[in-house]
Design an enzyme around this catalytic site. Structure first.
Site, PDB file in Angstrom:
ATOM      1  N   ASP A 114       3.462  44.614  49.414  1.00  0.00           N
ATOM      2  CA  ASP A 114       3.917  44.154  48.104  1.00  0.00           C
ATOM      3  C   ASP A 114       3.837  42.642  48.076  1.00  0.00           C
ATOM      4  OD1 ASP A 114       4.512  46.668  47.023  1.00  0.00           O
ATOM      5  OD2 ASP A 114       6.532  46.658  47.865  1.00  0.00           O
ATOM      6  N   ASP A 133       1.638  49.616  41.897  1.00  0.00           N
ATOM      7  CA  ASP A 133       2.883  49.999  41.222  1.00  0.00           C
ATOM      8  C   ASP A 133       2.772  49.834  39.711  1.00  0.00           C
ATOM      9  OD1 ASP A 133       3.978  50.481  43.741  1.00  0.00           O
ATOM     10  OD2 ASP A 133       4.867  48.477  43.871  1.00  0.00           O
TER      11      ASP A 133
END
Length: 157
Positions: A114, A133
């Site tokens: 991330d 995401d």
């Protein structure tokens, strides 16, 4: 189904390319933080070993999460085999492609990379996410808005 495949391929590729550029080429894993448009957009290195927001990170194996994501992708594909509007097909492809991008991460690294951090209005958001995401979220919202009920036949509709 072709549109689903194209959308999934594009989403997975964009996710993996963005991670390669930001995390590896820009060496985010070394510097941990890069201000892009402070305070709104920053790159912050993160390793998500769980599900959303790192939930159950220490309690669930990467292989379990890979299996779960794979099953979800297969269920969405099975559901999309029924005639759906193009926007629903595209949305399903985005969801699947995002999930595949995160599956690749779990396979290669044992966790999901991330790097996106968004804050606003004096609120310092501690969470990070990635391009996959975004595609998963957009795909799920698109399916909610554009998909037809696949259980109804043309005669019963």
């Amino acid at each position: 189904m072709r549109l689903v495949g194209i959308a999934a391929l594009i989403a997975a590729l964009l996710d993996q390319v963005s991670k390669y550029i930001v995390v590896h080429s820009m060496q985010l894993e070394r510097v941990n933080s890069i201000e892009v448009l402070p305070p709104f957009l920053n790159f912050r290195y993160g390793e998500n070993r769980g599900i959303n927001f790192g939930l159950f990170g220490d309690d669930v194996s990467s292989w379990v999460l890979i299996g779960l994501a794979t099953v979800i992708c297969l269920v969405v594909l099975w559901w999309l085999r029924h005639p759906q509007p193009k926007l629903a097909q595209f949305s399903g492809g985005l969801l699947i492609g995002g999930a595949i991008g995160n599956i690749f991460d779990r396979y290669w690294y044992g966790y999901v990379l991330d790097f996106l951090n968004v804050s606003c209005c004096g609120i310092n958001n501690p969470f990070v996410f990635n391009v996959a995401d975004i595609f998963i979220f957009a795909g799920a919202i698109g399916l909610a808005f554009f998909a037809k009920d696949a259980t109804k036949t043309k005669k019963g509709a």
